[in-house]
Design a protein around this motif. Structure first.
Motif, PDB file in Angstrom:
ATOM      1  N   THR A  86       0.840  -1.203   0.000  1.00  0.00           N
ATOM      2  CA  THR A  86       0.000   0.000   0.000  1.00  0.00           C
ATOM      3  C   THR A  86       0.873   1.250   0.000  1.00  0.00           C
ATOM      4  OG1 THR A  86      -0.098  -0.038   2.416  1.00  0.00           O
ATOM      5  CG2 THR A  86      -1.894  -1.134   1.237  1.00  0.00           C
ATOM      6  N   ASP A  87       0.278   2.355  -0.366  1.00  0.00           N
ATOM      7  CA  ASP A  87       0.907   3.679  -0.267  1.00  0.00           C
ATOM      8  C   ASP A  87       2.266   3.743  -0.967  1.00  0.00           C
ATOM      9  OD1 ASP A  87      -1.273   4.461   1.370  1.00  0.00           O
ATOM     10  OD2 ASP A  87      -0.301   3.543   3.096  1.00  0.00           O
ATOM     11  N   GLY A  88       2.371   3.060  -2.109  1.00  0.00           N
ATOM     12  CA  GLY A  88       3.607   3.137  -2.896  1.00  0.00           C
ATOM     13  C   GLY A  88       4.787   2.387  -2.309  1.00  0.00           C
ATOM     14  N   HIS A  89       4.551   1.557  -1.308  1.00  0.00           N
ATOM     15  CA  HIS A  89       5.669   0.809  -0.714  1.00  0.00           C
ATOM     16  C   HIS A  89       6.130  -0.313  -1.635  1.00  0.00           C
ATOM     17  CE1 HIS A  89       4.465   2.841   3.076  1.00  0.00           C
ATOM     18  NE2 HIS A  89       5.777   2.851   3.220  1.00  0.00           N
ATOM     19  N   THR A  90       7.372  -0.739  -1.443  1.00  0.00           N
ATOM     20  CA  THR A  90       7.986  -1.771  -2.275  1.00  0.00           C
ATOM     21  C   THR A  90       8.208  -3.037  -1.442  1.00  0.00           C
ATOM     22  OG1 THR A  90      10.220  -1.122  -1.643  1.00  0.00           O
ATOM     23  CG2 THR A  90       9.246   0.004  -3.562  1.00  0.00           C
ATOM     24  N   MET A  91       8.589  -4.115  -2.123  1.00  0.00           N
ATOM     25  CA  MET A  91       8.898  -5.356  -1.416  1.00  0.00           C
ATOM     26  C   MET A  91      10.090  -5.133  -0.480  1.00  0.00           C
ATOM     27  SD  MET A  91       9.141  -9.214  -2.920  1.00  0.00           S
ATOM     28  CE  MET A  91      10.885  -9.537  -3.103  1.00  0.00           C
ATOM     29  N   GLU A 105       1.435  -2.295   9.224  1.00  0.00           N
ATOM     30  CA  GLU A 105       0.399  -1.294   8.982  1.00  0.00           C
ATOM     31  C   GLU A 105       0.947  -0.155   8.137  1.00  0.00           C
ATOM     32  OE1 GLU A 105       0.573  -2.804  11.970  1.00  0.00           O
ATOM     33  OE2 GLU A 105      -1.419  -2.916  12.904  1.00  0.00           O
ATOM     34  N   GLY A 106       0.189   0.211   7.105  1.00  0.00           N
ATOM     35  CA  GLY A 106       0.626   1.305   6.239  1.00  0.00           C
ATOM     36  C   GLY A 106       1.571   0.860   5.148  1.00  0.00           C
ATOM     37  N   ILE A 107       2.062  -0.383   5.230  1.00  0.00           N
ATOM     38  CA  ILE A 107       3.003  -0.898   4.230  1.00  0.00           C
ATOM     39  C   ILE A 107       2.340  -1.976   3.383  1.00  0.00           C
ATOM     40  CG2 ILE A 107       5.186  -2.147   3.900  1.00  0.00           C
ATOM     41  CD1 ILE A 107       6.161  -0.782   6.513  1.00  0.00           C
ATOM     42  N   ALA A 108       1.613  -2.853   4.031  1.00  0.00           N
ATOM     43  CA  ALA A 108       1.001  -3.973   3.316  1.00  0.00           C
ATOM     44  C   ALA A 108      -0.241  -4.445   4.054  1.00  0.00           C
ATOM     45  CB  ALA A 108       1.995  -5.120   3.193  1.00  0.00           C
ATOM     46  N   VAL A 109      -1.170  -5.020   3.299  1.00  0.00           N
ATOM     47  CA  VAL A 109      -2.386  -5.601   3.866  1.00  0.00           C
ATOM     48  C   VAL A 109      -2.348  -7.106   3.622  1.00  0.00           C
ATOM     49  CG1 VAL A 109      -4.913  -5.627   3.776  1.00  0.00           C
ATOM     50  CG2 VAL A 109      -3.675  -3.485   3.368  1.00  0.00           C
ATOM     51  N   ALA A 110      -2.578  -7.885   4.666  1.00  0.00           N
ATOM     52  CA  ALA A 110      -2.602  -9.347   4.544  1.00  0.00           C
ATOM     53  C   ALA A 110      -3.956  -9.785   3.995  1.00  0.00           C
ATOM     54  CB  ALA A 110      -2.337  -9.987   5.907  1.00  0.00           C
ATOM     55  N   LEU A 111      -3.916 -10.461   2.842  1.00  0.00           N
ATOM     56  CA  LEU A 111      -5.141 -10.839   2.129  1.00  0.00           C
ATOM     57  C   LEU A 111      -5.441 -12.326   2.195  1.00  0.00           C
ATOM     58  CD1 LEU A 111      -4.772  -8.781  -1.176  1.00  0.00           C
ATOM     59  CD2 LEU A 111      -5.967  -8.147   0.915  1.00  0.00           C
ATOM     60  N   GLY A 112      -4.639 -13.067   2.953  1.00  0.00           N
ATOM     61  CA  GLY A 112      -4.859 -14.513   2.997  1.00  0.00           C
ATOM     62  C   GLY A 112      -4.132 -15.215   1.868  1.00  0.00           C
TER      63      GLY A 112
END
Ligand SMILES: [Cu+2]
Length: 289
Positions: A86-91, A105-112
Motif C-alpha cells: 500500500t501507499d507506494g511501498h515496495t517489497m 500497517e501502512g506498508i502492506a495488507v494481509a489478504l490470505g
C-alpha cells in the motif's frame, strides 16, 4: 502481525511432515476436485508451487477474482500468504519492516492465501485481486527457527490490466474471525464445500484458519497439543485453510468434507502478548454429517 512472534508460533507447525497426508495425496485423488474448483468459481486460476525454499509463480497476472492453487512440494511444509503493498511501498520496504520487527500497517495488507496442506498436498484460496503490487510469502519456519521468507520464500507479484468487475463466490459455509473466536454454522454437511472466511472489522489483528480432519477419536485440543509437542504421529490431517487475513478482509477456499470430526485452529501469536490465538479461543471442533 509481527514477524518474530508469528515465526515463533509457526515454528511448531514445522514438522508437519504428515506422512498420512502424503500417502493419501500420492494417489492423485485431487484431480476431480481441481476441475470442480474452476467450475464453482469463475476465477482466474494461478498455480503456485512452494518447495525448500522458493516459490514458482508468475510475476504478473491480470486483475479479478483469482484462485491460487498452492502445491507444497516439500520436503518442509509451506503455505502462501498474499500481501498487497500500500501507499507506494515496495517489497524492500516490506522486508525491511519485517527485519526491524515493525508492524506492517501502512506498508502492506494481509489478504490470505492457501494455508498449509502438508508436504505433497495441495490447498486453494480465492481472492479478489486489484491492480497493484503484491508480495507472496511463506512464514513457516525451518527447524532452525528461521522462517522460510528469510530463506528465499518471498516473491513479488504484479497485477496489471483493466479493472475487472468484482465477483462474489457463492459460499456454502461462512466463518467469521473475531478476537478471539471462530463464528461458524452449527451444521456442516459432507461434500465439497466452499467456505468464505472473513476477519471481522472489529478485530484488532490478523487471523488465519488451519482446517484439520481429526483422526478417529481425536480432539482439536489433542491436535493443538500435538502442534506444540510434535510427539508421535499427528492426530489428524491438514487440509489447508486461509493464511493471515487483516481485519475487514475476506477470501474463500474449498475443501472436501467426509463425515467425521474436524477442527479449526488459528495459531498466529497475538501481537499483544505473543500467546497463540488458539489459546485465546481460536480453536474449534465440529462434526460433519
Ligand atoms: Cu487468530
Amino acid at each position: 502481525m509481527h514477524f518474530h512472534t508469528r515465526a515463533a508460533a509457526l515454528a511448531v507447525l514445522l514438522p508437519l511432515t504428515l506422512a498420512a497426508c502424503q500417502q493419501e495425496r500420492a494417489e492423485g485423488a485431487d484431480a476431480d476436485e481441481t476441475a470442480e474448483i474452476v467450475q464453482h468459481a469463475p476465477a482466474n486460476v494461478v498455480t503456485v508451487t512452494g518447495r525448500d525454499f522458493e516459490f514458482d509463480a508468475p510475476l504478473e497476472i491480470a486483475p479479478g477474482l483469482t484462485t491460487f492453487r498452492f502445491m507444497d512440494e516439500g520436503p518442509e511444509p509451506h503455505h502462501l500468504t498474499v500481501f498487497r503493498l500500500t501507499d507506494g511501498h515496495t517489497m524492500d520496504d516490506f522486508m525491511e519492516a519485517l527485519r526491524d520487527r515493525r508492524p506492517l500497517e501502512g506498508i502492506a495488507v494481509a489478504l490470505g492465501g492457501p494455508n498449509a496442506p502438508g508436504p505433497g498436498g495441495e490447498a486453494n484460496a480465492t481472492l479478489q485481486m486489484e491492480s497493484g503490487d503484491y508480495v507472496l510469502a511463506c512464514f513457516i519456519p525451518s527447524p532452525d527457527g528461521v522462517p522460510h521468507i528469510a530463506k528465499g520464500m518471498v516473491r513479488p507479484l504484479a497485477v496489471r490490466g483493466d479493472a475487472a468487475p468484482a465477483q462474489e463466490v457463492a459460499a456454502d459455509i461462512d466463518i467469521t474471525f473475531l478476537d478471539y473466536a471462530f463464528n461458524m454454522p452449527e451444521e456442516v454437511r459432507a461434500g465439497r464445500r466452499t467456505i468464505r472466511v472473513h476477519t471481522h472489522e472489529s478485530a484488532t489483528e490478523a487471523h488465519e484458519v488451519l482446517l484439520v480432519r481429526l483422526a478417529q477419536g481425536k480432539t482439536v485440543e489433542e491436535m493443538n497439543d500435538w502442534i506444540h509437542s510434535l510427539e508421535g504421529p499427528p492426530p489428524g490431517e491438514f487440509l489447508g485453510g486461509v493464511t493471515a487475513l487483516d481485519p475487514g478482509q475476506s477470501a474463500t477456499f474449498t475443501a472436501n468434507f467426509l463425515p467425521g470430526e474436524y477442527g479449526l485452529l488459528c495459531p498466529i501469536p497475538s501481537v499483544k502478548d505473543g500467546e497463540p490465538h488458539t489459546d485465546k479461543g481460536m480453536m474449534r471442533q465440529f462434526t460433519v454429517r
